[in-house]
Design a protein around this motif. Structure first.
Motif, PDB file in Angstrom:
ATOM      1  N   THR A  42     -10.821   8.149  10.415  1.00  0.00           N
ATOM      2  CA  THR A  42     -10.310   8.232   9.393  1.00  0.00           C
ATOM      3  C   THR A  42     -11.328   8.543   8.020  1.00  0.00           C
ATOM      4  N   PHE A  43     -12.352   7.709   8.205  1.00  0.00           N
ATOM      5  CA  PHE A  43     -13.351   7.791   7.349  1.00  0.00           C
ATOM      6  C   PHE A  43     -14.863   8.284   7.654  1.00  0.00           C
ATOM      7  N   ALA A  44     -15.479   8.880   6.995  1.00  0.00           N
ATOM      8  CA  ALA A  44     -16.704   9.372   7.253  1.00  0.00           C
ATOM      9  C   ALA A  44     -17.811   8.522   7.724  1.00  0.00           C
TER      10      ALA A  44
ATOM     11  N   ILE B 134       0.748  -1.107  -0.031  1.00  0.00           N
ATOM     12  CA  ILE B 134       0.065   0.059  -0.055  1.00  0.00           C
ATOM     13  C   ILE B 134       0.869   1.265  -0.047  1.00  0.00           C
ATOM     14  N   ALA B 135       1.868   1.232   0.567  1.00  0.00           N
ATOM     15  CA  ALA B 135       2.831   2.577   0.974  1.00  0.00           C
ATOM     16  C   ALA B 135       3.421   2.832  -0.549  1.00  0.00           C
ATOM     17  N   ALA B 136       3.387   1.679  -1.625  1.00  0.00           N
ATOM     18  CA  ALA B 136       3.974   2.081  -2.718  1.00  0.00           C
ATOM     19  C   ALA B 136       3.286   2.412  -3.777  1.00  0.00           C
ATOM     20  N   MET B 137       1.899   2.509  -3.410  1.00  0.00           N
ATOM     21  CA  MET B 137       0.953   2.897  -4.464  1.00  0.00           C
ATOM     22  C   MET B 137       0.658   4.306  -4.449  1.00  0.00           C
ATOM     23  N   ARG B 138       0.392   4.827  -5.555  1.00  0.00           N
ATOM     24  CA  ARG B 138       0.229   6.237  -5.632  1.00  0.00           C
ATOM     25  C   ARG B 138      -1.092   6.691  -5.075  1.00  0.00           C
ATOM     26  N   GLU B 139      -1.437   7.958  -4.985  1.00  0.00           N
ATOM     27  CA  GLU B 139      -2.452   8.791  -4.441  1.00  0.00           C
ATOM     28  C   GLU B 139      -3.766   8.584  -5.394  1.00  0.00           C
ATOM     29  N   ASP B 140      -4.924   8.311  -4.832  1.00  0.00           N
ATOM     30  CA  ASP B 140      -6.056   8.040  -5.747  1.00  0.00           C
ATOM     31  C   ASP B 140      -6.110   7.061  -6.837  1.00  0.00           C
ATOM     32  N   PHE B 141      -5.633   6.035  -6.285  1.00  0.00           N
ATOM     33  CA  PHE B 141      -5.242   4.838  -7.310  1.00  0.00           C
ATOM     34  C   PHE B 141      -6.312   3.718  -7.196  1.00  0.00           C
TER      35      PHE B 141
ATOM     36  N   SER C 231      -6.559   5.524   2.981  1.00  0.00           N
ATOM     37  CA  SER C 231      -7.274   6.524   2.609  1.00  0.00           C
ATOM     38  C   SER C 231      -6.683   7.344   1.513  1.00  0.00           C
ATOM     39  N   ARG C 232      -5.341   7.662   1.250  1.00  0.00           N
ATOM     40  CA  ARG C 232      -4.530   8.100   0.596  1.00  0.00           C
ATOM     41  C   ARG C 232      -4.497   7.545  -0.896  1.00  0.00           C
TER      42      ARG C 232
END
Length: 287
Positions: free
Chosen positions: A204-206, A137-144, A172-173
């Protein structure tokens, strides 16, 4: 999707490797189907000829979230934390053929065995990365991703590093604005561990909901619990209807009832997180 024919074994799958012996074995009761068996326990089930058949009830509940999040046939990008037989990835491919998917499964030997005995289709769109969930997950880009599915255990326990506020912030990122996280965890009364996980999701989430069989919620047995979280509204009415009408009915806890359940709960952080409770020794712990 076929009716569920068995309830899931909460100690099913592993987010860490296990060596030695075949772990994908034929199901003697269903020609062409396979069982992922680790440490003598049946952890997963798949029929490559019918990927929409999800034998374990908790997988059907996750599929409910997928189907309500995006209609069948609509493309969506999915990340799976935990692979095993890649049942849910196959389900997404069957119902949404153009969907790109990434499976984070550190057990490369198990993945190779699955590919050899129950291979994925040539154009499945499923890519497997031999990394743990936190690293992947840390390696994934934002809004992927449109959806992230968390279904990983180390032995019979959900790893501590996958339930912290820091990890949920990373999830969430990676999710798009209306993206969905759906997780399978395991616990028993008084659900102290799960309540802290849910508190972290709420920080973290609504929107957050929790689903489980009544026997698990009331503390009569250890079992699977489905957690779903999003920054967008969740289809609660449809979820309640599907859960109530299932072969193994689940209850949906949300809103004020969930707030009451979380009274006094503090989310896990990287500094204090612990793995989920293991199944009772010598007990029967099918959800």
């Amino acid at each position: 999707m076929a009716d569920s024919v068995r309830s899931a074994a909460p100690g099913r799958r592993s987010d860490v490797g296990e060596s030695g012996g075949d772990r994908l074995v034929p199901d003697p009761d269903h020609q062409g189907a396979w069982i992922v068996r680790i440490g003598g326990a049946d952890q997963s089930w798949l029929d490559p000829s019918d990927p929409t058949r999800l034998e374990f009830d908790y997988m059907e509940r996750i599929a409910d979230h997928l189907d309500l999040h995006r209609p069948a046939g609509e493309r969506m990008r999915v990340i799976h934390i935990g692979g095993a037989g890649m049942n849910l990835a196959r389900y997404v491919t069957a119902t949404r053929p153009t969907s790109p998917q990434i499976v984070l499964e550190p057990d490369a030997a198990l993945t190779e065995e699955v590919r050899r005995k129950a291979p994925l289709g040539a154009h499945s769109g499923i890519k497997v990365r031999a990394v743990d969930g936190r690293t992947g997950i840390a390696a994934m880009r934002e809004d992927f991703a449109d959806v992230i599915i968390l279904d990983a255990l180390a032995g019979a326990r959900v790893p501590a590093e996958l339930v912290t506020t820091e990890f949920f912030a990373e999830v969430s990122r990676v999710l798009v604005a209306d993206g969905l996280l759906v997780a399978n965890v395991t616990d028993s009364a008084p659900l102290t561990w799960t309540r802290r996980v849910v508190a972290g999701l709420r920080a973290t989430f609504a929107e957050v909901v929790m689903e489980a069989e009544s026997a698990t919620l009331k503390g009569r047995r250890y079992g699977n619990i489905i957690l779903a979280a999003s920054s967008a509204p969740l289809p609660v009415t449809d979820l309640v209807r599907r859960c109530a009408g299932a072969a193994f009915p689940f209850r949906v806890v949300r809103g004020g009832n969930l707030t009451k359940l979380l009274t006094g709960c503090v989310p896990f952080t990287d500094a204090d997180a612990v793995a989920s409770p293991g199944p009772p020794t010598g007990g029967t712990y099918f959800s």
